[in-house]
Enzyme design. Structure first.
Site, PDB file in Angstrom:
ATOM      1  N   GLY A 199       0.983  -1.140   0.015  1.00 33.32           N
ATOM      2  CA  GLY A 199       0.040  -0.061   0.030  1.00 33.32           C
ATOM      3  C   GLY A 199       0.806   1.243  -0.073  1.00 33.32           C
ATOM      4  O   GLY A 199       1.843   1.283  -0.511  1.00 33.32           O
ATOM      5  N   VAL A 203       0.994   4.525   5.547  1.00 36.36           N
ATOM      6  CA  VAL A 203       0.539   3.597   6.290  1.00 36.36           C
ATOM      7  C   VAL A 203       1.770   2.580   6.536  1.00 36.36           C
ATOM      8  O   VAL A 203       1.726   1.894   7.570  1.00 36.36           O
ATOM      9  CB  VAL A 203      -0.596   2.874   5.649  1.00 36.36           C
ATOM     10  N   GLY A 204       2.520   2.344   5.435  1.00 37.54           N
ATOM     11  CA  GLY A 204       3.667   1.565   5.636  1.00 37.54           C
ATOM     12  C   GLY A 204       4.631   1.951   7.096  1.00 37.54           C
ATOM     13  O   GLY A 204       5.018   1.210   7.779  1.00 37.54           O
ATOM     14  N   GLU A 221       5.605  -3.225   0.469  1.00 34.90           N
ATOM     15  CA  GLU A 221       5.728  -3.091  -0.941  1.00 34.90           C
ATOM     16  C   GLU A 221       4.806  -1.984  -1.008  1.00 34.90           C
ATOM     17  O   GLU A 221       3.498  -1.806  -1.042  1.00 34.90           O
ATOM     18  CB  GLU A 221       4.788  -4.272  -1.358  1.00 34.90           C
ATOM     19  N   CYS A 255       0.679  -0.289  -9.245  1.00 28.51           N
ATOM     20  CA  CYS A 255       1.828   0.458  -8.492  1.00 28.51           C
ATOM     21  C   CYS A 255       3.073   0.403  -9.471  1.00 28.51           C
ATOM     22  O   CYS A 255       3.833   1.314  -9.192  1.00 28.51           O
ATOM     23  CB  CYS A 255       2.353  -0.591  -7.356  1.00 28.51           C
TER      24      CYS A 255
HETATM   25  P1  NAD Z   1      -5.358   0.767   0.763  1.00 25.19           P
HETATM   26  O1  NAD Z   1      -6.047   2.074   1.030  1.00 25.19           O
HETATM   27  O2  NAD Z   1      -6.127  -0.398   0.417  1.00 25.19           O
HETATM   28  O3  NAD Z   1      -4.464   0.450   1.732  1.00 25.19           O
HETATM   29  C1  NAD Z   1      -3.651  -0.751   1.899  1.00 25.19           C
HETATM   30  C2  NAD Z   1      -4.100  -1.424   3.343  1.00 25.19           C
HETATM   31  O4  NAD Z   1      -3.654  -0.778   4.414  1.00 25.19           O
HETATM   32  C3  NAD Z   1      -5.504  -1.710   3.353  1.00 25.19           C
HETATM   33  O5  NAD Z   1      -5.705  -3.194   3.611  1.00 25.19           O
HETATM   34  C4  NAD Z   1      -6.041  -1.170   4.652  1.00 25.19           C
HETATM   35  O6  NAD Z   1      -7.080  -1.478   5.074  1.00 25.19           O
HETATM   36  C5  NAD Z   1      -4.790  -0.855   5.364  1.00 25.19           C
HETATM   37  N1  NAD Z   1      -4.730   0.571   6.038  1.00 25.19           N
HETATM   38  C6  NAD Z   1      -5.219   1.641   5.539  1.00 25.19           C
HETATM   39  N2  NAD Z   1      -4.990   2.520   6.395  1.00 25.19           N
HETATM   40  C7  NAD Z   1      -4.169   2.152   7.760  1.00 25.19           C
HETATM   41  C8  NAD Z   1      -3.911   2.505   8.913  1.00 25.19           C
HETATM   42  N3  NAD Z   1      -4.043   3.584   9.187  1.00 25.19           N
HETATM   43  N4  NAD Z   1      -3.384   1.723   9.724  1.00 25.19           N
HETATM   44  C9  NAD Z   1      -3.235   0.232   9.357  1.00 25.19           C
HETATM   45  N5  NAD Z   1      -3.657  -0.082   8.182  1.00 25.19           N
HETATM   46  C10 NAD Z   1      -4.127   0.607   7.360  1.00 25.19           C
HETATM   47  O7  NAD Z   1      -4.390   0.760  -0.534  1.00 25.19           O
HETATM   48  P2  NAD Z   1      -3.570   2.046  -0.937  1.00 25.19           P
HETATM   49  O8  NAD Z   1      -2.344   2.678   0.254  1.00 25.19           O
HETATM   50  O9  NAD Z   1      -4.253   3.376  -1.338  1.00 25.19           O
HETATM   51  O10 NAD Z   1      -2.973   1.572  -2.092  1.00 25.19           O
HETATM   52  C11 NAD Z   1      -2.138   2.368  -3.000  1.00 25.19           C
HETATM   53  C12 NAD Z   1      -0.813   2.483  -2.765  1.00 25.19           C
HETATM   54  O11 NAD Z   1      -0.245   1.068  -2.754  1.00 25.19           O
HETATM   55  C13 NAD Z   1      -0.143   3.076  -3.791  1.00 25.19           C
HETATM   56  O12 NAD Z   1       1.011   3.894  -3.365  1.00 25.19           O
HETATM   57  C14 NAD Z   1       0.630   1.916  -4.787  1.00 25.19           C
HETATM   58  O13 NAD Z   1       1.894   2.391  -5.357  1.00 25.19           O
HETATM   59  C15 NAD Z   1       0.884   1.189  -3.760  1.00 25.19           C
HETATM   60  N6  NAD Z   1       0.967  -0.329  -4.147  1.00 25.19           N
HETATM   61  C16 NAD Z   1       2.304  -1.045  -4.093  1.00 25.19           C
HETATM   62  C17 NAD Z   1       2.171  -2.163  -4.515  1.00 25.19           C
HETATM   63  C18 NAD Z   1       3.443  -3.028  -4.527  1.00 25.19           C
HETATM   64  O14 NAD Z   1       3.357  -4.319  -4.959  1.00 25.19           O
HETATM   65  N7  NAD Z   1       4.750  -2.617  -4.499  1.00 25.19           N
HETATM   66  C19 NAD Z   1       1.202  -2.800  -5.131  1.00 25.19           C
HETATM   67  C20 NAD Z   1       0.052  -2.118  -5.194  1.00 25.19           C
HETATM   68  C21 NAD Z   1      -0.088  -0.971  -4.572  1.00 25.19           C
END
Ligand code: NAD
Length: 445
Positions: A199, A203-204, A221, A255
């Protein structure tokens, strides 16, 4: 909400209950034998082939994904990951000898892979099946129990996975926990043996902070702005067709999609026309009517993306409709380096072209920003390839074809710096979800 198969209705399990239950299973040793691991992978494969229609319908409901795209990028992708793992797992798990220094005499040394225990996988919404299941494949193949947390922003796919996974897998070893921030926060309070999060980087940081309290290792990731450098002298039609296919897949919500193009002004002019043709080639004169073209996941992302449409000069696209969350495949030319569309990861169907003098300036531009998840370059020059390889840092590097590197099963998939840490896919998943234990043996006689 926790999904398990049970003959009597059980009271809802807390996250602590779920982890304790899975940990108890792990301690019995049941998940260690190769036979258990391969059985789980075969069952997961059966789930994908027999119940694919349910997942495809869910992916269409969440993201307007066509059946062909859902099969290619989510279901078949995961099946291939399973098949590759089944084909090689015994060989990947074999003890690996290590040379021993002479002063240890007749001692021998080797490494073995230990499963870690209970693994948490947190997935995003953009490839909501693949990005949950591909890490689960690696975690199970490594002999772990898994808590799988799908994204609440792809609710139909989350619900489908919560229904299907317990129906097919060992429910004492695999649990699906659905939910958003409160549920994930509660999960992150538990002690896991590894967390793989996919994600955004904000959040990471939350995940890594929570993991630090338990000294739990993490694979992050993440994303970022992945550049595509187009060299002078390349065939604009070939480059545009490949750029457009990679960029507008899943309506740009990928991504590793090329985020923006870096090229010289002359090449930019030729590329603009070719990109407009490539978009028509992919989706016809009206992409809104094409069953192959997806939609933006929700209104928040729609509003964020339409605010970026003002930068530069629109070459093709720009049309949008909030009611259907449609944004046309859009190419923006002569975009200033400091335009809003260049300040954050786009993660949608907008492709800005930023002009640079040539490869020196492109390298400086890339190195002046965060390390991207992917870097792409269209060039036939071995020297330009060499320089981009040696002088830039990115999670992956693709020459001549964007996105495809992650379909090579034994290439590691992961970012560096702001685009993530750690890697998975193929045998890299086994290294991620196992502990490689050092062993030394010396005869007593
Ligand atoms: P998202 O909003 O679905 O969040 C990802 C996960 O984090 C979800 O399961 C969500 O429930 C959890 N989450 C959200 N907020 C949280 C918090 N405060 N505390 C704990 N968990 C929480 O997805 P997103 O972040 O919008 O995804 C998009 C991003 O992900 C982009 O930056 C994209 O580049 C990146 N991405 C990376 C990859 C990769 O493989 N490297 C793949 C897909 C997406």
């Amino acid at each position: 909400m926790v999904s398990t198969v049970s003959t009597t209705p059980a009271p809802a399990e807390t996250p602590a209950d779920v982890v304790a239950r899975l940990r108890a299973t792990f301690r019995t040793g049941r998940t260690r034998p190769l036979a258990w691991r391969t059985e789980q992978l075969r069952r997961l494969r059966r789930m994908l082939t027999e119940e694919g229609a349910e997942l495809i319908a869910a992916l269409h409901a969440d993201l307007g994904k066509s059946e062909a795209e859902a099969r290619r990028t989510e279901i078949d992708f995961t099946v291939r990951e399973i098949d590759h793992t089944l084909d090689h797992l015994d060989q990947w798990l074999a003890p690996r000898p290590a040379p021993v220094p002479a002063f240890l005499g007749d001692a021998t040394a080797w490494t073995v892979l230990d499963p870690l225990g209970v693994v948490l996988v947190i997935a995003p919404w953009n490839y909501p099946a693949q990005l949950l299941l591909a890490p689960v494949v690696g975690a199970l193949a490594s002999g772990n129990c898994v808590v799988a947390k799908p994204s609440e922003l792809a609710p139909a796919t989350s619900a489908a996975l919560a229904r299907l996974l317990p129906r097919h897998l060992d429910t004492d070893a695999v649990a699906v926990v659905e939910g958003g921030v409160p549920e994930t926060t509660a999960l992150l309070e538990q002690r896991f043996d590894h967390i793989l999060y996919t994600g955004n980087a904000t959040v990471g940081r939350v995940v890594m902070t929570a993991a630090a309290r338990h000294l739990t290792p993490v694979t992050l990731e993440l994303g970022g702005k992945s550049p595509a450098f187009v060299d002078a002298g390349t065939d604009p039609a070939v480059v545009a067709a490949r750029l457009a296919a990679g960029k507008f897949l899943n309506a740009g919500q990928t991504c590793v999609a090329p985020d923006y193009v870096l090229t010289d002004p002359g090449t930019a002019r030729a590329l603009e026309a070719a990109l407009a043709d490539a978009v028509r080639g992919l989706y016809g004169p009206d992409p809104a009517a094409s069953p192959e073209y997806g939609r933006i996941v929700n209104e928040r992302h729609f509003d964020r993306l339409t605010a970026l449409l003002g930068s530069g000069r629109t070459v093709v696209g720009g049309e949008h409709d909030r009611a259907t969350r449609y944004i046309a495949p859009t190419v923006l030319a002569e975009v200033p380096a400091d335009a809003p569309v260049m300040r954050e990861e786009i993660f949608g169907p907008i492709l800005p072209i930023v002009e640079v003098a040539g490869v020196d300036e492109a390298i400086a531009f890339i190195n002046g920003r965060e390390k991207p998840l992917a870097l792409y370059a269209f060039t036939d020059s071995a020297e330009v390839r060499r320089r981009l390889t040696a002088e830039t840092s990115s999670g992956g590097l693709g020459f001549g074809l964007p996105v495809a590197h992650l379909t090579v099963p034994d290439l590691p998939f992961g970012g560096v710096g702001e685009s993530g840490m750690g890697r998975y896919h193929g045998h890299w998943s086994i290294e991620t979800f196992s502990h490689r234990k050092a062993v030394l043996g010396k005869p007593l006689g």
